[in-house]
Every structure is written in structure tokens, then in C-alpha cells.
Design an enzyme around this catalytic site. Sequence first.
Site, PDB file in Angstrom:
ATOM      1  N   LYS A  64      -8.526  15.903  -3.864  1.00  0.00           N
ATOM      2  CA  LYS A  64      -8.176  15.948  -2.440  1.00  0.00           C
ATOM      3  C   LYS A  64      -8.155  17.418  -2.012  1.00  0.00           C
ATOM      4  CE  LYS A  64      -4.382  13.972   0.390  1.00  0.00           C
ATOM      5  NZ  LYS A  64      -3.137  13.161   0.284  1.00  0.00           N
ATOM      6  N   SER A 139      -3.214   9.300   3.248  1.00  0.00           N
ATOM      7  CA  SER A 139      -4.086  10.397   3.620  1.00  0.00           C
ATOM      8  C   SER A 139      -5.147  10.731   2.565  1.00  0.00           C
ATOM      9  CB  SER A 139      -3.269  11.659   3.904  1.00  0.00           C
ATOM     10  OG  SER A 139      -2.549  12.043   2.753  1.00  0.00           O
ATOM     11  N   SER A 163       0.297   7.961   0.379  1.00  0.00           N
ATOM     12  CA  SER A 163      -1.058   8.464   0.564  1.00  0.00           C
ATOM     13  C   SER A 163      -2.017   8.249  -0.590  1.00  0.00           C
ATOM     14  CB  SER A 163      -1.026   9.951   0.899  1.00  0.00           C
ATOM     15  OG  SER A 163      -0.795  10.102   2.268  1.00  0.00           O
TER      16      SER A 163
HETATM   17  N1  GLN Z   1       1.142   7.854   5.862  1.00  0.00           N
HETATM   18  C1  GLN Z   1       2.297   8.590   5.477  1.00  0.00           C
HETATM   19  C2  GLN Z   1       2.576   9.688   6.459  1.00  0.00           C
HETATM   20  O1  GLN Z   1       1.859   9.775   7.387  1.00  0.00           O
HETATM   21  C3  GLN Z   1       2.152   9.127   4.085  1.00  0.00           C
HETATM   22  C4  GLN Z   1       1.449  10.433   4.018  1.00  0.00           C
HETATM   23  C5  GLN Z   1       1.382  10.962   2.602  1.00  0.00           C
HETATM   24  O2  GLN Z   1       1.823  10.320   1.653  1.00  0.00           O
HETATM   25  N2  GLN Z   1       0.897  12.183   2.486  1.00  0.00           N
HETATM   26  O3  GLN Z   1       3.472  10.445   6.320  1.00  0.00           O
END
Ligand code: GLN
EC number: 6.3.5.7
Length: 456
Positions: A64, A139, A163
Site C-alpha cells: 500500500k 482503504s 481497511s
Molecule cells: N473505513 C475506515 C475509515 O474510514 C477504516 C480506514 C482504515 O482502516 N484505514 O476510517
Amino acid sequence: MSKISNFVGVSARKNVEAAIAKAHANESFHALLSLTETRALERADAVDRGEISGKLAGVPFVAKDNFLTLGGTTTAASKFLENFAAPLQATAIEKLEAEGAICIGKANLDAFAHGGSTENSAFGPTKHAFDQERVAGGSSGGSAVAVALGIVPFALGTDTGGSIRQPASFNGVVGVKPTYGTVSRYGVVAMASSTDTIGVLASCTDDAALVMSIISGKDTKDMTTLPDFFVPTKLDEKKSIGVIKEAMTDDVDPEVRRVTNEYVEKLRTDGHEVEEVSLSLLKYALAIYYIVVPAEISSNLGRYDGIRYGKRAEANRLREVYGSSRDQGFMTENKRRIMIGSYVLSSGFFDAYYLQAQKVRTLLINEFNALLTTFDVLITPVAPTPAFILGENTNDPIKMYLSDVMTVPASLAGLPAISVPAGKNEQGLPIGVQLIGKRRDDALLLALAKRIEEEV
Ligand code: GLN
């Protein structure tokens, strides 16, 4: 079936060239933001000459783009870091390289990992691996799609509130969010330090366990890391499993419930004891998360001031440099979280929001711990729906946040949680199930999932 094993003991150069060719052939998915071709080929040749060896010698992977890596940029999918070339590598990358693995590129994400669809990337969204009209999830959407398309056998991701797990579920791959502290966060762009974890996306539990065993462990550069405990295991005993009933209500897509119930039946048939259990505070988890996490974000993102690194806006006064750089560098969702975070931490509101959220978080942790004295593993769907249509939730942040309702509880409690493919809906979209365990039971979760993995 292990995909990683196909890459071991063969020409590393061929592995890397094939992965890069596949990345190019699949550009329309926009899973990757950049390739690190030169460095990858140099390392491949060093493997082939026998100068680098190890458990993953010659195995290509992607990280990532919030992992600092050499040989290219680390953008966190933001304009702020668009041209940022990191001076060092994340510990997780160093550990993989020490075993001969080869990073071929950087995967797309929501900018600074704020989001659940990869639509918040400053460079455009990643498309779902099986339906380009849909989101990849996020994400770590680019990481999930790169594995699902077979560009690489595994990818690194980060999981602060889901994410890794949610995009893994959407694209039909295995995703591991380990116990908080399992993998060093050194060299990874910080989001919310009390729930940030690093983990892996792979096509089967064996591959995920192998990579976890390599990247985990104590690191003097991250004081929250735990001593080594991730040893892949085989499960022979029967386990007691609780299905969280608050995660199986009518609000959850019927196909998601059907697939979850079928998965639970398979576990029962395998001899495990399964019961319905209550996690009554689940309903507060999203509210806690969207107070605590923005608070930590507002603090962590303070370092992007246009002075030290990254984008610097043209301006005559220092305050304007700060303001304009932040205005131009951050996406709308980044700004929203910084504002929410600053608000809940400000004097007058701190007690009412931040402190209150931390108190309820403690109650949630206690409720989890009580359940996990009786049960070895807890089960929920990963997300309330399969992958949604691109653009469907972008104008409604609350709707977008609701996608995280099942994944944020384990994040707030620091518990290990994995997402495993469990089935498909009528349209053929993958659906995953989440297994949550006791602290340090990460390997056990993968071993349990492996028992019924072949049947999926
Ligand atoms: N979707 C969650 C958020 O928007 C998780 C994001 C993540 O784990 N980086 O915070």
C-alpha cells in the site's frame, strides 16, 4: 492452495517481469499508483545470482502506498506527498526484503487511508476486481485488487478500522488485521496511532500466515510492538465460537447474512461449538471510532505543514504557507477528519466527546474480554453489504462510515480479526466473514479458517 509457493525456487527475474506485465495488462483497474521496476529487477537479478536468499526469495509483492519504500515515491495517495521519495524503508518492507521478497509497486488507497472505498485517492479510485462499476473497498483497495487479479501473490496493507478486512471481503481474498502491536508501524504513514495495524492480503490462509510470521515481531523503532508470537499453527482441537447477534440484524444485506450463516454451519459440521452471543455495545462502536480516530488524525496530520516535506504552497507569510499547503494537499475527507478531531479535542468539548468516547471504548473492551473468556472466536460479517457502486456513497459520509460498523470494534479493542472469503451473492460478488480472536490468537484464527477453506 498456496500461490506464494509457485514463485519460490524459480527465476526471480521471470517472476518480477511476469508481475509487471500483469500490472500493465490490468491498468484499467487502477490498483497500483506506481511501479518500482528498476529496483525490483535489480533485486531479482541478485536473487538469481544467489546473493539474496530466504523464505520468499524472488516472490513479488506490492505495498500500500503509505509504506515508505526505496526505488520510487510514497504518496499516501495524496497531493501532499505526490513527489515524496522516502529516505528509508518501513520495518515490514525491510523484513520481507531480508527474506528475498521483491516489492514491484505501490498500491492505491484512500488518501492517508481515510475511507472505505479507495474513492478518496487523489489519483482516482481503484475498480473492483470482478465488476469495474463497483468500488474496490478500502482503504487498502489497491492491495486487495492486486491480489484478487493475480498480479502478485500477496500485498501489504494497513488496517485502522477495517481497511484490510473490508476490501479483502469485497474482492474475495484473505485479509489479516493482527493484534495491535504485532507488526512494527515504523516507516508507515500514521493515521490513528492507537488503532493503526499492519497486515497482509493474500489468496489463502497459509500464504497470509507465512507473511505474518515474517513481518511480525519486536522492533526497537516502535515501542508498541510485542515480542514474536506469530507462529503458523495447525488446528486439531474443537473451538467454541460465538456469532454476534447484533451484527446479524435486518439492517444487514440478506445475502451477507445467508453467506455468514452458511459459513457458521460449516464450522458446526467441522465439530466446533457455535452459539449466538450478544455484544451489546456494538451499536456504539462507530460513534466511538469516529471521535477517537479523527482526534488522533488531527494530531498526526499536524506534521504536514508545507515546510518539512511534501507539498509547499507559494505564499508570502508563514501562516499562509501552512494554510495554503494544507488546503491544497489534503482531500475533503482528510479535512473533515482534521476538523472533527480538532473540535472533539478542543477545550469545552474534550470532556463531552473525546473523554466520553474513551470511557465507552473501555466498556467495549471489557465486554469483548468477558465474551472471549467463554468463547475462543467471535464471528460477524465483514461489512453489511457486498461491494457497492462507485459514487453511491461519496456524497454521504455517514453512509460511507456505516460500511465500517462491523470492523471498527476489533480495532478499538486491539484484537486480531481476519476476513476470509465465505461465498458470493447472487450476482457473483464475493462476501467475507470476520473471525475475531483473543489478543495474540492471530495464528489460531487463520488455522480455524483453514479447516474449512477448501470448501469455499
Ligand atoms: N473505513 C475506515 C475509515 O474510514 C477504516 C480506514 C482504515 O482502516 N484505514 O476510517
